[in-house]
Motif scaffolding. Sequence first.
Motif, mmCIF file in Angstrom:
data_model
loop_
_atom_site.group_PDB
_atom_site.id
_atom_site.type_symbol
_atom_site.label_atom_id
_atom_site.label_comp_id
_atom_site.label_asym_id
_atom_site.label_seq_id
_atom_site.Cartn_x
_atom_site.Cartn_y
_atom_site.Cartn_z
ATOM 1 N N UNK A 470 -7.794 -2.692 3.614
ATOM 2 C CA UNK A 470 -7.926 -3.294 4.939
ATOM 3 C C UNK A 470 -6.665 -4.037 5.373
ATOM 4 N N UNK A 471 -5.641 -4.018 4.531
ATOM 5 C CA UNK A 471 -4.381 -4.689 4.864
ATOM 6 C C UNK A 471 -3.476 -3.705 5.605
ATOM 7 N N UNK A 472 -3.254 -3.993 6.889
ATOM 8 C CA UNK A 472 -2.477 -3.079 7.719
ATOM 9 C C UNK A 472 -0.971 -3.241 7.532
ATOM 10 N N UNK A 473 -0.536 -4.365 6.992
ATOM 11 C CA UNK A 473 0.885 -4.629 6.774
ATOM 12 C C UNK A 473 1.291 -4.026 5.425
ATOM 13 N N UNK A 474 2.108 -2.982 5.452
ATOM 14 C CA UNK A 474 2.472 -2.279 4.220
ATOM 15 C C UNK A 474 3.204 -3.184 3.238
ATOM 16 N N UNK A 475 4.004 -4.126 3.747
ATOM 17 C CA UNK A 475 4.751 -5.019 2.854
ATOM 18 C C UNK A 475 3.822 -5.958 2.091
ATOM 19 N N UNK A 476 2.660 -6.251 2.664
ATOM 20 C CA UNK A 476 1.667 -7.080 1.972
ATOM 21 C C UNK A 476 0.734 -6.229 1.107
ATOM 22 N N UNK A 477 0.548 -4.987 1.523
ATOM 23 C CA UNK A 477 -0.375 -4.104 0.807
ATOM 24 C C UNK A 477 0.223 -3.626 -0.523
ATOM 25 N N UNK A 478 1.518 -3.353 -0.557
ATOM 26 C CA UNK A 478 2.132 -2.794 -1.753
ATOM 27 C C UNK A 478 1.968 -3.685 -2.985
ATOM 28 N N UNK A 479 2.171 -5.005 -2.893
ATOM 29 C CA UNK A 479 1.932 -5.848 -4.082
ATOM 30 C C UNK A 479 0.479 -5.802 -4.567
ATOM 31 N N UNK A 480 -0.465 -5.644 -3.635
ATOM 32 C CA UNK A 480 -1.868 -5.515 -4.039
ATOM 33 C C UNK A 480 -2.085 -4.225 -4.829
#
Length: 531
Positions: A470-480
């Motif tokens: 549900x994280x649309x920001x790829x820069x925030x999604x990648x660490x997850x």
Amino acid sequence: MKHVSKRLIAGAALLAIAAVSSPTWAATPNDQLVVGTSLAQVISLDPQQGSDAKTMEILANAYDRLIAFNPETSEIYGQLAESWDIDDTGITFHLRDAKFASGNPVTAADAAFSLVRLFKLNQSAAAGLKTFGFNGDNAESLIKAVDERTLRVDFAVPVIPEALLYRMSNGPGSVVDSVEVLKHVSNNDYGNEWLRTNTAGSGAFKVRRWSPNELVLLEATPNFWGEKPAMKRVLFRHVPESQAARLMLERGDIDIANALTAPDVRSFEGKEDFVIDKAKTGGFYALAMNAGREPLNNPEVRRIIAAYGIDYAGIAKTIVGPYGRARNVPAPQDWEGAIENPDWSFRPEEGKELLAKAGYPDGFSLTIKTIAQPPRVDIATAIQANLAELGIKVDVIQGSGAEIVAQHRARDFDLLMPQTSATEPTALGSLDNFTNNPDNSAAANNAGNFVWRSDWDISEMHALRVKATQELDASKRLPMVEQLQKDFIASSPAVFPMFERFEPLVLSARIHGYDAHPWGLTRLEAVTKTD
């Protein structure tokens, strides 16, 4: 992946082939394609039910989806949808002018019916899209025909639009002819009983005949909206014995062989009349352990088996070969966000000592179940030998696709060897089979979910996976995505990858335009054959 194709099979007429149990084979005609494969897992032709790669290989040519994706570029493109618009709350699809094999027009109502039907049936094929919040209760309110050529799909939860599109491009997103299907509804089964053995699609071909574990015969339909296929007929022959398939390919009885053992694939190296190719699936040959049974309910026992008990490097070299490479992280090693592999290797003496400390100095006995097709049987036999050195006695049980898949879904196994495909060509999509389990209870009966089948409760990991999707920001999604993989390895997983999975095949040099799809969705309308 562009692939060149090679010889075709069938003698004078495939109708004769289909009708005779022991035909005399000859070089195949230029307008007929014959594929030697394993049909063991083809247990239903219903596109909202049958989801294994071999079933998809057939149904991809009888059905269209709204959209598809190019395996070389990962670009999403339209099939029945000429275009689509994405906004903050959903996606609007604009359909092309097309007809089903029956002659009925393809409408947005058919597309809505098909997607709603997927969730109402609630088979394992729906699992990939249920991840995004769709279910049998909300599907009708979220998926609607605006008019005859316009379909609206509203988001059930915040979602990465491209991820939803990728999953809609998979086989379960096939559009069925609702007019025909509704004629065959029985006991509120949404036409399932009829569609298990019949097709009602808009693809270039329709199924003329299906004899389980024998053959599937496709016939070109005159109503196809695209370019007329060069092949009038396509025959999928059940050839589970690799050596037999190799000999048939060599003498021109079949044009393509895609269920060969690694040695038989290698036997074609350097032969100018053939081409060896392979599709990278983004999935894995996995080992499932039933965490609901002793001693596999002990995380330490699972860790010992996974980290010390299997000779991944040796099996990859001697058995898997062109079918894959050793990999224990559930994301292909060269995909963005994939982490390094853990130090899992065959250390039987250490493993035996650790088992004794865990309370099993004399070992224990298990069974391992596998579908009887290459390379899974040989992998299972190698695991049997490996675990014996730790004091774990393993009996190998082989079965048909219908038998083994049913037992997997029923949690009726100790060890079992499934295979996975990525639900989308991203690390997060590949992780889905291994980190998704919203409700582990038996009552949930979430048999479409690999983790649920292993009775492995991973509520915290599942919550992180949902957050990532549900994280649309790829820069925030990648660490997850990276953290998910680390958590997975640390968790003593009950279902884990052993080998990144490729699908090797050998084609006669007569074949051109064969473009193998990583999910088995290989379209054949562009295939041609030369003398």
